[in-house]
Motif scaffolding. Structure first.
Motif, mmCIF file in Angstrom:
data_model
loop_
_atom_site.group_PDB
_atom_site.id
_atom_site.type_symbol
_atom_site.label_atom_id
_atom_site.label_comp_id
_atom_site.label_asym_id
_atom_site.label_seq_id
_atom_site.Cartn_x
_atom_site.Cartn_y
_atom_site.Cartn_z
ATOM 1 N N LEU A 151 0.832 -1.205 0.000
ATOM 2 C CA LEU A 151 0.000 0.000 0.000
ATOM 3 C C LEU A 151 0.869 1.259 0.000
ATOM 4 O O LEU A 151 0.564 2.234 -0.699
ATOM 5 C CB LEU A 151 -0.920 0.002 1.217
ATOM 6 N N THR A 152 1.932 1.228 0.760
ATOM 7 C CA THR A 152 2.842 2.380 0.775
ATOM 8 C C THR A 152 3.415 2.611 -0.618
ATOM 9 O O THR A 152 3.487 3.750 -1.107
ATOM 10 C CB THR A 152 3.986 2.150 1.777
ATOM 11 N N TYR A 153 3.804 1.533 -1.259
ATOM 12 C CA TYR A 153 4.367 1.649 -2.611
ATOM 13 C C TYR A 153 3.318 2.189 -3.587
ATOM 14 O O TYR A 153 3.615 3.023 -4.445
ATOM 15 C CB TYR A 153 4.890 0.298 -3.086
ATOM 16 N N LEU A 154 2.081 1.724 -3.456
ATOM 17 C CA LEU A 154 1.011 2.195 -4.344
ATOM 18 C C LEU A 154 0.758 3.690 -4.172
ATOM 19 O O LEU A 154 0.531 4.402 -5.157
ATOM 20 C CB LEU A 154 -0.276 1.406 -4.075
ATOM 21 N N TYR A 155 0.786 4.173 -2.923
ATOM 22 C CA TYR A 155 0.591 5.612 -2.711
ATOM 23 C C TYR A 155 1.739 6.407 -3.332
ATOM 24 O O TYR A 155 1.522 7.459 -3.947
ATOM 25 C CB TYR A 155 0.494 5.914 -1.212
ATOM 26 N N GLU A 156 2.962 5.903 -3.180
ATOM 27 C CA GLU A 156 4.101 6.577 -3.796
ATOM 28 C C GLU A 156 3.999 6.551 -5.320
ATOM 29 O O GLU A 156 4.319 7.530 -6.002
ATOM 30 C CB GLU A 156 5.405 5.900 -3.348
ATOM 31 N N LEU A 157 3.523 5.421 -5.850
ATOM 32 C CA LEU A 157 3.359 5.303 -7.294
ATOM 33 C C LEU A 157 2.291 6.266 -7.797
ATOM 34 O O LEU A 157 2.457 6.926 -8.829
ATOM 35 C CB LEU A 157 2.979 3.857 -7.641
ATOM 36 N N ARG A 158 1.193 6.364 -7.063
ATOM 37 C CA ARG A 158 0.130 7.297 -7.450
ATOM 38 C C ARG A 158 0.657 8.728 -7.508
ATOM 39 O O ARG A 158 0.399 9.466 -8.472
ATOM 40 C CB ARG A 158 -1.025 7.215 -6.441
ATOM 41 N N ASP A 159 1.412 9.104 -6.483
ATOM 42 C CA ASP A 159 1.960 10.461 -6.456
ATOM 43 C C ASP A 159 2.893 10.698 -7.640
ATOM 44 O O ASP A 159 2.899 11.777 -8.241
ATOM 45 C CB ASP A 159 2.707 10.702 -5.139
ATOM 46 N N TYR A 160 3.689 9.694 -7.969
ATOM 47 C CA TYR A 160 4.608 9.843 -9.096
ATOM 48 C C TYR A 160 3.847 9.962 -10.419
ATOM 49 O O TYR A 160 4.164 10.815 -11.258
ATOM 50 C CB TYR A 160 5.562 8.646 -9.155
ATOM 51 N N LEU A 161 2.835 9.131 -10.601
ATOM 52 C CA LEU A 161 2.078 9.154 -11.850
ATOM 53 C C LEU A 161 1.391 10.498 -12.062
ATOM 54 O O LEU A 161 1.200 10.942 -13.195
ATOM 55 C CB LEU A 161 1.045 8.026 -11.867
ATOM 56 N N GLU A 162 1.010 11.164 -10.982
ATOM 57 C CA GLU A 162 0.312 12.440 -11.113
ATOM 58 C C GLU A 162 1.229 13.572 -11.568
ATOM 59 O O GLU A 162 0.762 14.552 -12.142
ATOM 60 C CB GLU A 162 -0.355 12.805 -9.780
ATOM 61 N N VAL A 163 2.528 13.426 -11.326
ATOM 62 C CA VAL A 163 3.450 14.511 -11.695
ATOM 63 C C VAL A 163 4.418 14.117 -12.809
ATOM 64 O O VAL A 163 5.119 14.962 -13.346
ATOM 65 C CB VAL A 163 4.265 14.979 -10.465
ATOM 66 N N ALA A 164 4.457 12.834 -13.151
ATOM 67 C CA ALA A 164 5.425 12.374 -14.158
ATOM 68 C C ALA A 164 5.142 13.013 -15.515
ATOM 69 O O ALA A 164 3.988 13.260 -15.883
ATOM 70 C CB ALA A 164 5.376 10.858 -14.278
#
Length: 417
Positions: A280-293
């Motif tokens: 879940l921690t990784y998914l939240y980090e991934l979500r944040d990255y996808l929003e700004v990538a």
């Protein structure tokens, strides 16, 4: 007395490492990847070629050479044939190693040809062992002779690369690499990279960039691609968090967004059930990255769908779909990765999926997702598909889904020919 004990223990450990490396077992591979075994002492000397290894003194040729090759093949079959594949016999392994090390490149070539004529088994360990010894001495001849045997050439090249990754991969791109190898070069590189990531991260990741991206043909073609390597690297990344962080940072810099998507999808699908919080921690980090990538606009939905699909697969469907709908509710396009994930989700939890669609506000994306899911529902329950079809508000999407459903049900009713 203590010196004798140390010498005895040292001999036992040396023998154990030799057998593990010889068999190519998983333990032996990890030893090689860690760099404990650094290949052979008789490295290449510059004798007209950067990759020519001097032959060890071999038997002198004579009119009885053909008989000698046959006799050597008999002995190796006795020592390492399929009847001995079930376990490690130290004495047999060391005797076979001694025989192979006593042969020169030409003798190894003749021996390989002799054994090929005898052994029908395509996965013969004995053939691979002889080919590996030949490749250590004369890689151009060895791999030219087996370039049409893609699996064998790639597997043996990967073993050679585990012993000396820098030399093996440099040879693959050198002028000494024969034209015959061109057709299997990518597969050889891909299989080698799958093994050496933990041994030499910088070399492995730089070599990955030489591989083509997936051409979506699947099968043998897929085994030559960077996606195939990333899929295998994902497992290594999951068992080593430090390696995972390095690998994730690397795929963000390749200039190919699909590399990042492939690694994420594979890691999320394989993430341990015992580490739900870590996932879940990784998914939240991934979500944040996808929003700004900084992804190209036309690629963004497909890349985000890979991550969302993997989250659904791991039953983290609620937050993942909420995020997806918040970004793509007005789109009528459903990427293939998300469509496949929804189909798998429905097969496992039809009531949950039905409830999710019923609880969603009307939107183009909801209609498109439901239209794409109708065939999967129909396979399980045609009547249920008819009922859910009525939930599609968009007239065009409704009509197209209805046509497909009608075709499927009419085919099911048709008598078998």
């Amino acid at each position: 007395m203590m010196r004798t004990k140390f010498m005895t223990v040292g001999a036992i450990l040396a023998g154990a490492l030799a057998c593990l490396a010889w068999l190519g077992s998983e333990a032996g591979k990890r030893v090689a990847r860690a760099g404990w075994l650094h290949g052979r002492a008789d490295k290449a000397e510059t004798l007209g070629s950067d990759f020519a290894v001097p032959a060890r003194p071999g038997k002198a040729s004579s009119p009885d050479e053909e008989f000698a090759v046959s006799k050597t093949a008999d002995e190796l079959e006795e020592l390492l044939g399929d009847s001995h594949a079930g376990g490690c016999d130290w004495h047999r392994e060391l005797r076979a190693q001694g025989i192979l090390e006593s042969l020169g490149p030409d003798e190894l070539a003749a021996l390989f040809q002799e054994l090929e004529g005898r052994i029908a088994e395509p996965w013969s360990r004995l053939l691979n062992v002889v080919l590996l010894e030949w490749a250590r001495r004369d890689p151009a001849a060895a791999f030219a002779a087996t370039a049409d045997q893609y699996s064998r050439a790639a597997s043996v090249f990967a073993q050679w690369a585990m012993e000396d990754p820098t030399q093996a991969l440099a040879w693959l791109d050198s002028e000494d690499c024969p034209p015959e190898v061109e057709k299997c070069r990518d597969r050889m590189r891909a299989q080698a990279l799958s093994e050496i990531l933990e041994r030499d991260f910088e070399l492995a990741t730089s070599e990955l960039l030489k591989l083509p991206s997936d051409d979506h043909r699947g099968g043998e073609s897929w085994l030559k691609t960077r996606e195939s390597v990333l899929s295998r690297w994902a497992y290594s990344a999951l068992v080593d968090p430090a390696l995972r962080d390095r690998l994730v940072d690397f795929v963000k810099t390749t200039g190919v967004p699909e590399d990042h998507a492939r690694l994420n999808e594979e890691m999320l699908r394989r993430w341990s059930q015992d580490d739900a919080m870590g996932m879940l921690t990784y998914l939240y980090e991934l979500r944040d990255y996808l929003e700004v990538a900084d992804f190209p606009a036309e690629k963004r939905p497909a890349l985000e769908a890979e991550a969302v699909g993997a989250a659904i697969y791991r039953e983290y469907d609620g937050p993942a779909l909420e995020w997806w709908m918040g970004r793509h509710a007005e789109s009528t396009e459903v990427p293939a990765a998300l469509n496949h994930a929804l189909s798998s989700w429905y097969q496992k939890y039809p009531d949950k999926v039905r409830g999710w669609f019923e609880g969603q506000a009307d939107s183009p994306q909801r209609d498109a997702m439901l239209a794409g899911l109708i065939p999967s529902i129909a396979i399980r329950d045609a009547a249920e598909a008819e009922r859910m079809l009525e939930g599609i508000r968009d007239p065009d999407l409704h009509d197209r889904a209805a046509e497909r459903l009608d075709y499927m049900t009419s085919e099911a009713r048709s008598p078998a020919r």
